[in-house]
Design an enzyme around this catalytic site. Structure first.
Site, PDB file in Angstrom:
ATOM      1  N   SER A 135     -43.970   9.250   9.436  1.00 33.74           N
ATOM      2  CA  SER A 135     -44.375   8.130   9.180  1.00 33.74           C
ATOM      3  C   SER A 135     -43.131   6.746   8.780  1.00 33.74           C
ATOM      4  CB  SER A 135     -45.720   7.509   8.866  1.00 33.74           C
ATOM      5  OG  SER A 135     -45.528   7.547   7.226  1.00 33.74           O
ATOM      6  N   HIS A 172     -38.029   8.534  -2.976  1.00 29.12           N
ATOM      7  CA  HIS A 172     -39.331   9.574  -3.418  1.00 29.12           C
ATOM      8  C   HIS A 172     -40.045   9.046  -4.278  1.00 29.12           C
ATOM      9  CE1 HIS A 172     -40.216  12.991  -6.502  1.00 29.12           C
ATOM     10  NE2 HIS A 172     -40.562  12.059  -6.751  1.00 29.12           N
ATOM     11  N   GLU A 198     -41.855   1.163   0.897  1.00 34.28           N
ATOM     12  CA  GLU A 198     -41.306   2.619   2.052  1.00 34.28           C
ATOM     13  C   GLU A 198     -40.602   1.790   2.742  1.00 34.28           C
ATOM     14  OE1 GLU A 198     -42.050   6.959   0.152  1.00 34.28           O
ATOM     15  OE2 GLU A 198     -43.140   6.612   1.987  1.00 34.28           O
ATOM     16  N   LEU A 234     -39.075  17.851   2.705  1.00 35.60           N
ATOM     17  CA  LEU A 234     -39.409  18.681   1.031  1.00 35.60           C
ATOM     18  C   LEU A 234     -38.877  20.465   0.789  1.00 35.60           C
ATOM     19  CD1 LEU A 234     -42.706  18.580   1.866  1.00 35.60           C
ATOM     20  CD2 LEU A 234     -41.413  16.990   0.685  1.00 35.60           C
TER      21      LEU A 234
END
Ligand code: GAR
Length: 190
Positions: free
Chosen positions: A13, A103, A173, A84
């Site tokens: 997203s 993060h 974010e 990741l």
């Protein structure tokens, strides 16, 4: 035009939000997305957005410099949007202060190996923290330890579930990651 490549491992997203943000930019272009998980949601998002999304293996990433050679041709900056794996040293060294990670916590809290996505929010919930937030930082050879570019906070209620926390983090974010990428690239882009 500065060329950006996004790395994602999951839903994507943030990748979608970044692609949309720079769609009409005259200075920054998202040229491609790379993903290390064949079943990741980011592939469907990229298909819908007509953006090239390419899978790579751990071997492509860590050995033989396969990915590094491609990145050197394709990218000025690399954005980690829910990616990741640790970035191998040769890639970090080839892109000094040109790899930017997000993060989902206020580093140095809740950083390091194994701290990602919902695991971070579960730790925040278990500690009954009254606030959490996001950290946008440059990537160096150690997990979540590169220089911090930007942080934003959100307050938490004791009744917030880990899903609620994840939503609050995603909201931050979506608001700040593209803007911070833009500012950083235009400042460090030479
Ligand atoms: C984001 O919340 C991002 O901060 C986190 O993964 C999520 C990906 O969501 N990244 C990390 O935990 C990195 N250590 P998305 O796939 O929907 O963008």
């Amino acid at each position: 035009m500065k060329r950006v490549v996004i790395f994602a491992s999951g839903s994507g997203s943030n990748a979608e939000n970044i692609i949309n943000y720079f769609q009409n930019s005259e200075k920054i272009s998202v040229v491609k997305v790379y993903c290390n998980k064949k079943e990741a949601g980011v592939f469907n998002r990229c298909k819908r957005l007509k953006k090239d999304c390419e899978w790579f293996s751990r071997e492509d990433f860590s050995q033989k410099n396969i990915l590094l050679n491609k990145l050197e041709q394709e990218a000025d900056f690399i954005i980690l949007a829910g990616f990741l794996w640790k970035i191998p040293e040769p890639i970090v060294q080839a892109f000094p202060n040109k790899i930017i990670n997000i993060h989902p916590a206020l580093l140095p809290k809740y950083g390091g190996k194994g701290m990602y996505g919902m695991r971070v929010h579960e730790a925040v919930k278990n500690n009954c923290d009254k606030e959490t937030g996001i950290t946008i930082h440059f990537v160096n050879e150690r997990y979540d330890e590169g220089a911090i570019i930007f942080q934003a906070k959100t307050t938490l209620k004791i009744t917030d579930s880990t899903k609620d926390i994840a939503q609050k983090i995603h909201d931050l974010e979506y608001e700040y990651f593209p803007k911070t990428i833009e500012k950083t690239i235009l400042k460090n882009g030479s």
